[in-house]
Design an enzyme around this catalytic site. Structure first.
Site, short mmCIF file in Angstrom:
data_model
loop_
_atom_site.label_atom_id
_atom_site.label_comp_id
_atom_site.label_asym_id
_atom_site.label_seq_id
_atom_site.Cartn_x
_atom_site.Cartn_y
_atom_site.Cartn_z
N SER A 133 2.13 -3.11 -10.88
CA SER A 133 1.24 -2.13 -10.24
C SER A 133 1.74 -0.75 -10.62
CB SER A 133 1.29 -2.30 -8.72
OG SER A 133 0.68 -1.22 -8.04
N TYR A 146 6.27 -3.52 -0.80
CA TYR A 146 5.38 -3.64 -1.95
C TYR A 146 5.94 -2.91 -3.17
CZ TYR A 146 0.88 -3.60 -4.47
OH TYR A 146 -0.13 -3.77 -5.40
#
Length: 262
Positions: A133, A146
């Site tokens: 990401s 995350y």
């Protein structure tokens, strides 16, 4: 030569589903895996793929899915480690259980899938694409678990590329920015509620305001990047991190105020 076989984790929705459609069009025999069998079955029927339910955090389940793929097709040529999510809090607000859940979802899933698949990929001189990401190279607010998991995926990618390149295995990471998926839509809904924005389009416009391309990606655009890294045109690329974020990562934050002058 028989058609290559690709396995996709988190293949029932979003980027995983878009990648499955693209790889099927490119001639792959596709295996979709994930915890929820219903969306997998729907997706598999749509694109002519095989659905095998599996929890990528559970070693036995992962081995069963990989073994089931080999039993059915006799080979495995490409893996897309796409499963992820969880980890939306600050460090202080993250307890031990949530920390473990975050790392399991974003890192352990890829590790266990790749560990189970690498012996066969070493035989077929296969390829792995790992979905990290933009959070793998930068940090947003209140996403500690995350962010750490997505950063670690890049290290996992490099480690596998280093160790298994001698077997002809190529491993690369992709760092998408905002992509129109169910997960992102839910975040846009939260932003709408918090800022009084009218609809997801307004929210997406807000979060991409300073992105050079000025918009989120469609899942199919990320699928194209995946197809490139899993295909022959990237035959000399391994250990790389390919950022697909509309240019967000290169924006110099201290100069944003000067946008009005340009």
């Amino acid at each position: 030569m028989s058609s290559p076989v690709a396995m996709i984790s988190g293949g029932g929705t979003g980027i995983g589903l878009a990648a499955a459609r693209r790889l099927a069009r490119d001639g792959y025999r596709v295996v979709l895996t994930g915890r929820r069998i219903d969306p997998l079955n729907v997706a598999a029927e749509q694109i002519g793929a095989v659905a095998l339910a599996g929890d990528m955090t559970d070693t036995a389940s992962v081995q069963e899915v990989v073994g089931g793929t080999l039993d059915r097709f006799g080979r495995l040529d490409a893996v897309l480690a796409n499963a992820g999510g969880h980890g939306f809090s600050t460090v202080v607000d993250t307890d031990d259980e949530f920390w473990a859940t975050s790392l399991d979802a974003n890192l352990t899933t890829a590790f266990k899938l790749c560990r189970a698949a690498l012996p066969e990929l070493s035989r077929t001189r296969g390829r792995i694409a790992v979905i990290s990401s933009l959070a793998g190279i930068a940090a947003g607010p209140s996403v500690a678990g995350y962010t750490v998991g997505k950063h670690a995926l890049i290290g996992l990618t490099r480690s596998m590329a280093r160790d298994y390149g001698k077997h002809g295995v190529r491993v690369n990471a992709i760092c998408p920015g905002w992509v129109r998926t169910d997960m992102a839509n839910a975040e846009m809904d939260e932003l709408c509620a918090a800022m009084g924005l009218e609809g997801r389009s307004a929210a997406y416009a807000k979060v991409t305001e300073h992105v050079p391309l000025g918009r989120p990606a469609d899942p199919e655009e990320i699928a194209g990047t995946i197809a490139f890294l899993l295909g022959p045109d990237s035959s000399y690329i391994t250990g790389a991190t390919l950022v697909a974020d509309g240019g967000a990562h290169m924006v110099d934050l201290p100069t944003i105020s000067f946008d009005a002058l340009s």
